[in-house]
Design an enzyme around this catalytic site. Sequence first.
Site, mmCIF file in Angstrom:
data_model
loop_
_atom_site.group_PDB
_atom_site.id
_atom_site.type_symbol
_atom_site.label_atom_id
_atom_site.label_comp_id
_atom_site.label_asym_id
_atom_site.label_seq_id
_atom_site.Cartn_x
_atom_site.Cartn_y
_atom_site.Cartn_z
ATOM 1 N N ARG A 1 35.870 14.499 -5.817
ATOM 2 C CA ARG A 1 36.055 16.043 -5.097
ATOM 3 C C ARG A 1 36.728 16.721 -6.665
ATOM 4 O O ARG A 1 36.730 18.019 -6.976
ATOM 5 C CB ARG A 1 37.400 16.190 -4.112
ATOM 6 C CG ARG A 1 36.916 15.800 -2.481
ATOM 7 C CD ARG A 1 37.210 15.418 -1.493
ATOM 8 N NE ARG A 1 38.257 14.841 -2.136
ATOM 9 C CZ ARG A 1 39.502 14.226 -1.102
ATOM 10 N NH1 ARG A 1 39.742 15.014 -0.545
ATOM 11 N NH2 ARG A 1 39.965 12.776 -1.644
ATOM 12 N N TYR B 1 42.961 -0.116 9.019
ATOM 13 C CA TYR B 1 42.002 0.998 9.705
ATOM 14 C C TYR B 1 42.308 0.950 10.948
ATOM 15 O O TYR B 1 41.836 1.959 12.097
ATOM 16 C CB TYR B 1 41.304 1.504 9.297
ATOM 17 C CG TYR B 1 41.820 2.072 7.368
ATOM 18 C CD1 TYR B 1 41.791 3.751 7.655
ATOM 19 C CD2 TYR B 1 41.678 1.190 6.807
ATOM 20 C CE1 TYR B 1 42.180 4.174 6.869
ATOM 21 C CE2 TYR B 1 41.822 2.094 5.427
ATOM 22 C CZ TYR B 1 42.136 2.936 5.039
ATOM 23 O OH TYR B 1 42.923 3.694 4.954
ATOM 24 N N ARG C 1 37.257 5.756 -7.550
ATOM 25 C CA ARG C 1 36.562 6.857 -7.632
ATOM 26 C C ARG C 1 36.444 7.772 -8.419
ATOM 27 O O ARG C 1 36.606 9.266 -8.509
ATOM 28 C CB ARG C 1 38.538 7.255 -6.417
ATOM 29 C CG ARG C 1 38.606 6.765 -4.956
ATOM 30 C CD ARG C 1 37.653 6.938 -3.761
ATOM 31 N NE ARG C 1 37.841 6.963 -2.542
ATOM 32 C CZ ARG C 1 39.444 7.067 -1.781
ATOM 33 N NH1 ARG C 1 39.366 8.425 -2.280
ATOM 34 N NH2 ARG C 1 39.244 7.090 -0.565
ATOM 35 N N ARG D 1 28.938 18.072 -1.204
ATOM 36 C CA ARG D 1 29.810 18.001 -0.142
ATOM 37 C C ARG D 1 29.808 19.626 0.790
ATOM 38 O O ARG D 1 29.645 19.588 1.546
ATOM 39 C CB ARG D 1 30.427 17.625 -0.708
ATOM 40 C CG ARG D 1 31.462 16.062 -0.043
ATOM 41 C CD ARG D 1 31.110 15.385 0.940
ATOM 42 N NE ARG D 1 32.139 15.530 1.620
ATOM 43 C CZ ARG D 1 33.078 16.719 2.316
ATOM 44 N NH1 ARG D 1 31.383 16.910 2.921
ATOM 45 N NH2 ARG D 1 34.100 16.128 2.754
ATOM 46 N N ASP E 1 31.669 3.940 1.161
ATOM 47 C CA ASP E 1 33.306 4.198 1.586
ATOM 48 C C ASP E 1 33.744 2.689 2.893
ATOM 49 O O ASP E 1 33.274 1.754 3.234
ATOM 50 C CB ASP E 1 33.752 5.338 3.450
ATOM 51 C CG ASP E 1 35.051 6.136 3.287
ATOM 52 O OD1 ASP E 1 36.219 5.769 2.334
ATOM 53 O OD2 ASP E 1 35.837 4.565 4.367
HETATM 54 O O1 CP3 Z 1 33.506 6.198 -6.792
HETATM 55 C C1 CP3 Z 1 33.709 6.146 -5.738
HETATM 56 O O2 CP3 Z 1 35.207 4.628 -6.275
HETATM 57 C C2 CP3 Z 1 33.533 4.790 -4.805
HETATM 58 C C3 CP3 Z 1 33.289 5.135 -3.415
HETATM 59 C C4 CP3 Z 1 34.455 5.133 -2.299
HETATM 60 C C5 CP3 Z 1 35.117 6.004 -1.670
HETATM 61 N N1 CP3 Z 1 36.603 5.627 -1.111
HETATM 62 C C6 CP3 Z 1 35.017 7.595 -1.709
HETATM 63 C C7 CP3 Z 1 35.604 8.333 -0.687
HETATM 64 C C8 CP3 Z 1 35.692 3.937 -2.400
HETATM 65 C C9 CP3 Z 1 35.274 2.601 -3.364
HETATM 66 C C10 CP3 Z 1 36.208 4.105 -1.431
HETATM 67 C C11 CP3 Z 1 36.842 3.123 -1.120
HETATM 68 C C12 CP3 Z 1 37.929 3.567 -0.508
HETATM 69 N N2 CP3 Z 1 38.033 4.458 1.216
HETATM 70 C C13 CP3 Z 1 39.002 2.778 0.010
HETATM 71 C C14 CP3 Z 1 40.238 1.711 -1.476
HETATM 72 C C15 CP3 Z 1 40.082 2.260 -2.073
HETATM 73 C C16 CP3 Z 1 41.217 3.116 -1.862
HETATM 74 O O3 CP3 Z 1 41.571 4.204 -2.592
HETATM 75 O O4 CP3 Z 1 42.703 2.275 -1.833
HETATM 76 C C17 CP3 Z 1 39.721 3.330 0.866
HETATM 77 C C18 CP3 Z 1 41.355 3.253 1.078
HETATM 78 C C19 CP3 Z 1 39.676 4.607 1.440
HETATM 79 C C20 CP3 Z 1 39.308 5.153 3.021
HETATM 80 C C21 CP3 Z 1 39.252 6.289 2.896
HETATM 81 N N3 CP3 Z 1 38.785 7.135 2.912
HETATM 82 C C22 CP3 Z 1 40.694 7.674 2.957
HETATM 83 C C23 CP3 Z 1 41.759 7.130 3.277
HETATM 84 C C24 CP3 Z 1 40.652 8.435 2.440
HETATM 85 C C25 CP3 Z 1 40.400 10.175 2.831
HETATM 86 C C26 CP3 Z 1 41.443 10.409 1.338
HETATM 87 C C27 CP3 Z 1 41.049 11.272 0.339
HETATM 88 O O5 CP3 Z 1 41.094 10.490 -0.486
HETATM 89 O O6 CP3 Z 1 40.241 11.925 0.887
HETATM 90 C C28 CP3 Z 1 38.915 8.949 2.396
HETATM 91 C C29 CP3 Z 1 37.091 9.528 2.257
HETATM 92 C C30 CP3 Z 1 36.571 9.795 0.859
HETATM 93 N N4 CP3 Z 1 36.068 8.198 0.419
HETATM 94 C C31 CP3 Z 1 36.563 10.725 -0.097
HETATM 95 C C32 CP3 Z 1 35.454 9.633 -0.740
HETATM 96 C C33 CP3 Z 1 34.555 10.224 -1.891
HETATM 97 C C34 CP3 Z 1 36.775 11.980 0.905
HETATM 98 C C35 CP3 Z 1 35.795 12.277 1.020
HETATM 99 C C36 CP3 Z 1 35.440 13.866 0.929
HETATM 100 O O7 CP3 Z 1 34.848 14.038 0.059
HETATM 101 O O8 CP3 Z 1 35.720 14.819 1.706
#
Ligand code: CP3
Length: 356
Positions: A32, A155, A28, A41, A77
């Site tokens: 944000r 999910y 990640r 965003r 994602d």
């Molecule tokens: O920089 C990176 O690592 C690449 C991008 C990336 C995202 N999600 C962007 C994202 C990666 C590799 C993921 C993987 C992901 N997504 C996982 C596995 C990693 C982990 O955290 O265990 C999971 C479980 C998800 C599902 C997911 N996506 C959730 C639970 C959420 C909400 C929680 C949160 O952090 O907001 C997301 C949204 C998400 N995925 C965001 C980002 C940057 C935030 C969205 C936003 O910009 O509002």
Amino acid sequence: MSHSNSSPRLVQACHKIPLDRPPIWMMRQAGRYLPEYQAIRDKVAFLGLCKNPELAAEVSLQPLRRFGMDGVIMFSDILIPVEAMGVPLEFTEKGPHLPQTIQSQHDIERLIIPDPIEKTGFVMETLRLLQHELSTSPEVALIGFAGAPWTLASYMLEGGVSRNFTETKAFLYNEPALMHQLLEKIAQTVTIYLQAQMEAGAQVVQLFDSWAGTVSEETYQEFILPYQQQVISGLKSTTEVPVILYVNGSRGLLPLLKQSGADVISVDWQTSLSQARQILGSDVALQGNLDPNALFTRPDVLKPIVEAMLVEGGSQGYIFNLGHGVLPKTPIENVKLVVDTVLNSAKAQRPLTPLT
Ligand code: CP3
């Protein structure tokens, strides 16, 4: 072999080639906590961003420009292929929301195994753009990823983020055969999805089994490990691209993670690097494991933590990373401090004795 000294540091570390310092990237790392991400965003919704290759590539490169990590992970994602299988997906303030959960055999039979180019071509296009952008920085590795079958199934069954995984576990106890059917379909999807990413330029891939640490050993043996193995052996049958496996909460499960066939096991902060190494042995590489909350400490506290990890992890078969993703309000200067400490550690170490 081709991956010896001309390949990126991160790829070399996956192959356990001795280095003058470990590579670093952060799960990640785009997101944000970066104002330049927030600026994009403000104009585009999260899923729209994932589906716009130019913007997704731009956001993927933001942490590289600011900090100079050794890897760029494509911005996307884990739920993108879930939507491509036919499960509607939305993102709200609170995270992912899947309004039509899987509840029956009929629901599972209706899922498709999507052609990765036809249904998720925007992901491959993002990778191709990144590959082009990185052609002048051959030392930086391009990282692809996918969710592992168990995590994606959770999910589909829960409809979103879950605390107790009640729906997932009730389904597996009530309907084990259907659970296998669902996991099998997801495993096939994930395998061809990652193969397509490799063809589009991914030099390393990470399989996120984020929620696989929530089950008993027996459940892991029956419902998780075989599908990780299926995906990884499917990939290994066609390429040499290294595979990293990440499970959050893996402490008691490390011997099972090792059986996945992954080249690298990514551990969280519950296991020390030396414990993990002891359990996993030296034939797999290790990634991790700084607690993302450590990035909220004072710099004089944080730096020695990172330095201690560098000593513990060593510079062979070790990738510096967090134990989970960067948290939204993380202070940027601390991300920089961590990256700089790792990048500068080569100078602090004794040069490697050249092989004669
Ligand atoms: O920089 C990176 O690592 C690449 C991008 C990336 C995202 N999600 C962007 C994202 C990666 C590799 C993921 C993987 C992901 N997504 C996982 C596995 C990693 C982990 O955290 O265990 C999971 C479980 C998800 C599902 C997911 N996506 C959730 C639970 C959420 C909400 C929680 C949160 O952090 O907001 C997301 C949204 C998400 N995925 C965001 C980002 C940057 C935030 C969205 C936003 O910009 O509002």
